[in-house]
Write a protein that holds these residues in place. Structure first.
Motif, mmCIF file in Angstrom:
data_model
loop_
_atom_site.group_PDB
_atom_site.id
_atom_site.type_symbol
_atom_site.label_atom_id
_atom_site.label_comp_id
_atom_site.label_asym_id
_atom_site.label_seq_id
_atom_site.Cartn_x
_atom_site.Cartn_y
_atom_site.Cartn_z
ATOM 1 N N SER A 148 0.740 -1.325 0.025
ATOM 2 C CA SER A 148 -0.121 0.017 -0.196
ATOM 3 C C SER A 148 1.034 1.261 -0.010
ATOM 4 O O SER A 148 0.564 2.157 -0.732
ATOM 5 C CB SER A 148 -0.944 0.009 0.989
ATOM 6 O OG SER A 148 -1.890 -1.241 1.138
ATOM 7 N N LYS A 149 2.060 1.235 0.744
ATOM 8 C CA LYS A 149 2.757 2.524 0.878
ATOM 9 C C LYS A 149 3.946 2.459 -0.159
ATOM 10 O O LYS A 149 4.584 3.551 -0.266
ATOM 11 C CB LYS A 149 3.296 2.690 2.331
ATOM 12 C CG LYS A 149 4.056 1.502 2.825
ATOM 13 C CD LYS A 149 4.763 1.871 4.236
ATOM 14 C CE LYS A 149 5.598 0.708 4.499
ATOM 15 N NZ LYS A 149 5.797 0.802 5.965
ATOM 16 N N ALA A 150 4.174 1.357 -0.736
ATOM 17 C CA ALA A 150 5.418 1.395 -1.850
ATOM 18 C C ALA A 150 5.135 1.920 -2.828
ATOM 19 O O ALA A 150 3.964 2.366 -3.535
ATOM 20 C CB ALA A 150 5.613 -0.076 -1.812
ATOM 21 N N LYS A 151 6.260 2.442 -3.550
ATOM 22 C CA LYS A 151 6.169 3.148 -4.983
ATOM 23 C C LYS A 151 5.796 2.165 -6.083
ATOM 24 O O LYS A 151 6.499 1.028 -6.154
ATOM 25 C CB LYS A 151 7.390 3.920 -5.243
ATOM 26 C CG LYS A 151 7.467 4.667 -6.424
ATOM 27 C CD LYS A 151 8.717 5.320 -6.613
ATOM 28 C CE LYS A 151 8.354 6.096 -7.850
ATOM 29 N NZ LYS A 151 9.437 6.093 -8.801
ATOM 30 N N LYS A 152 5.116 2.586 -6.605
ATOM 31 C CA LYS A 152 4.460 1.555 -7.971
ATOM 32 C C LYS A 152 4.752 2.218 -9.396
ATOM 33 O O LYS A 152 4.500 3.407 -9.579
ATOM 34 C CB LYS A 152 3.030 1.125 -7.996
ATOM 35 C CG LYS A 152 2.696 0.493 -6.357
ATOM 36 C CD LYS A 152 1.134 0.734 -6.077
ATOM 37 C CE LYS A 152 0.907 0.213 -4.793
ATOM 38 N NZ LYS A 152 1.500 1.410 -3.577
ATOM 39 N N GLU A 153 5.335 1.534 -10.176
ATOM 40 C CA GLU A 153 5.551 2.036 -11.411
ATOM 41 C C GLU A 153 4.977 1.249 -12.438
ATOM 42 O O GLU A 153 5.022 -0.302 -12.633
ATOM 43 C CB GLU A 153 7.147 1.943 -11.787
ATOM 44 C CG GLU A 153 7.593 2.438 -13.123
ATOM 45 C CD GLU A 153 9.051 2.091 -13.403
ATOM 46 O OE1 GLU A 153 9.670 2.034 -14.196
ATOM 47 O OE2 GLU A 153 9.594 2.062 -12.027
ATOM 48 N N PHE A 154 4.150 1.833 -13.494
ATOM 49 C CA PHE A 154 3.652 0.935 -14.522
ATOM 50 C C PHE A 154 4.768 0.259 -15.533
ATOM 51 O O PHE A 154 5.659 0.872 -15.666
ATOM 52 C CB PHE A 154 2.695 1.920 -15.618
ATOM 53 C CG PHE A 154 2.245 1.141 -16.720
ATOM 54 C CD1 PHE A 154 1.265 0.382 -16.711
ATOM 55 C CD2 PHE A 154 2.881 1.512 -17.931
ATOM 56 C CE1 PHE A 154 0.523 -0.195 -17.957
ATOM 57 C CE2 PHE A 154 2.347 0.949 -19.297
ATOM 58 C CZ PHE A 154 1.233 0.003 -18.881
ATOM 59 N N TRP A 155 4.452 -0.990 -15.819
ATOM 60 C CA TRP A 155 5.574 -1.756 -16.728
ATOM 61 C C TRP A 155 4.951 -1.823 -17.993
ATOM 62 O O TRP A 155 5.528 -1.470 -18.708
ATOM 63 C CB TRP A 155 5.599 -3.091 -15.668
ATOM 64 C CG TRP A 155 6.883 -3.927 -16.163
ATOM 65 C CD1 TRP A 155 7.633 -3.821 -16.993
ATOM 66 C CD2 TRP A 155 7.100 -5.442 -15.924
ATOM 67 N NE1 TRP A 155 8.635 -4.801 -17.366
ATOM 68 C CE2 TRP A 155 8.011 -5.778 -16.457
ATOM 69 C CE3 TRP A 155 6.481 -6.122 -14.889
ATOM 70 C CZ2 TRP A 155 8.509 -7.044 -16.392
ATOM 71 C CZ3 TRP A 155 6.817 -7.285 -14.721
ATOM 72 C CH2 TRP A 155 7.680 -7.787 -15.349
ATOM 73 N N PHE A 156 3.889 -2.584 -18.178
ATOM 74 C CA PHE A 156 3.270 -2.834 -19.625
ATOM 75 C C PHE A 156 1.861 -3.353 -19.253
ATOM 76 O O PHE A 156 1.315 -3.586 -18.210
ATOM 77 C CB PHE A 156 3.965 -3.799 -20.418
ATOM 78 C CG PHE A 156 3.916 -5.117 -19.761
ATOM 79 C CD1 PHE A 156 3.174 -6.091 -20.106
ATOM 80 C CD2 PHE A 156 5.047 -5.613 -18.837
ATOM 81 C CE1 PHE A 156 3.177 -7.437 -19.747
ATOM 82 C CE2 PHE A 156 4.880 -7.125 -18.261
ATOM 83 C CZ PHE A 156 4.023 -7.602 -18.774
ATOM 84 N N ALA A 157 0.989 -3.124 -20.419
ATOM 85 C CA ALA A 157 -0.307 -3.690 -20.571
ATOM 86 C C ALA A 157 -0.215 -4.492 -21.746
ATOM 87 O O ALA A 157 0.422 -3.963 -22.919
ATOM 88 C CB ALA A 157 -1.453 -2.755 -20.473
ATOM 89 N N ASP A 158 -0.853 -5.513 -22.016
ATOM 90 C CA ASP A 158 -0.896 -6.544 -23.063
ATOM 91 C C ASP A 158 -2.336 -7.236 -23.329
ATOM 92 O O ASP A 158 -2.864 -7.501 -22.128
ATOM 93 C CB ASP A 158 0.152 -7.433 -23.383
ATOM 94 C CG ASP A 158 0.228 -7.946 -24.632
ATOM 95 O OD1 ASP A 158 -0.254 -7.402 -25.480
ATOM 96 O OD2 ASP A 158 1.224 -9.057 -25.007
#
Length: 163
Positions: A148-158
């Motif tokens: 919940s508190k961690a930084k999240k980064e978009f990787w990909f969508a397919d």
């Protein structure tokens, strides 16, 4: 670093109108799309080592195709009834229960909740996750309990019809 893939179940069958929604199987397209998408992840270099799924038949069946491609035994698939038509907070509940030995987890669930959840994770947006769509993020943490508190980064969508 943890990796999370959110996967909407593959295309399901509506051939039996009286069938309970929970028990709907995959249709022919779904049975082709699920193993194809699992293979596309492997070709991308993504190796899943943890699978979590809704207990609805179409979600479990989709998850099994991904398990086979990643050499994950049926007994190791984590099943949560609460992921059936889950709102976003239930996805967080499932993520917080993932063992830290799993570095790349895939969660298999349903719309509209899965689309609502992925749109809360990063700047990336998707209007409506197509069937068998994979939305992937990287999480800057060593423990799922810090999700919940961690930084999240978009990787990909397919998704199957993307190409």
């Amino acid at each position: 670093m943890k990796e999370l893939l959110l996967v909407r179940h593959a295309k399901s069958s509506w051939a039996n109108p009286g069938q309970d929604d929970f028990d709907r199987p995959l249709n022919e397209r779904g049975q082709k799309d699920a193993p194809m998408m699992a293979q596309r992840l492997i070709q991308r270099g993504v190796s899943i080592n943890g699978i979590i799924t809704s207990t609805a038949l179409r979600a479990i069946t989709t998850a099994r195709f991904f398990a086979i491609e990643n050499s994950i035994a049926e007994k190791d698939i984590i099943k949560h009834e609460f992921l059936y038509h889950a709102p976003p907070e239930r996805f967080v509940k499932a993520i917080l229960q993932i063992p830290d030995t799993i570095t790349t987890a895939a969660i298999f669930a349903h719309n509209p909740g899965i689309t609502d959840f992925v749109n809360q994770l990063s700047e990336a947006r998707i209007d409506d996750m197509p069937t068998c769509c994979v939305f992937a993020i990287k999480i800057n943490t060593d423990s799922w309990k810090d999700f919940s508190k961690a930084k999240k980064e978009f990787w990909f969508a397919d998704w199957p019809k993307r190409l």
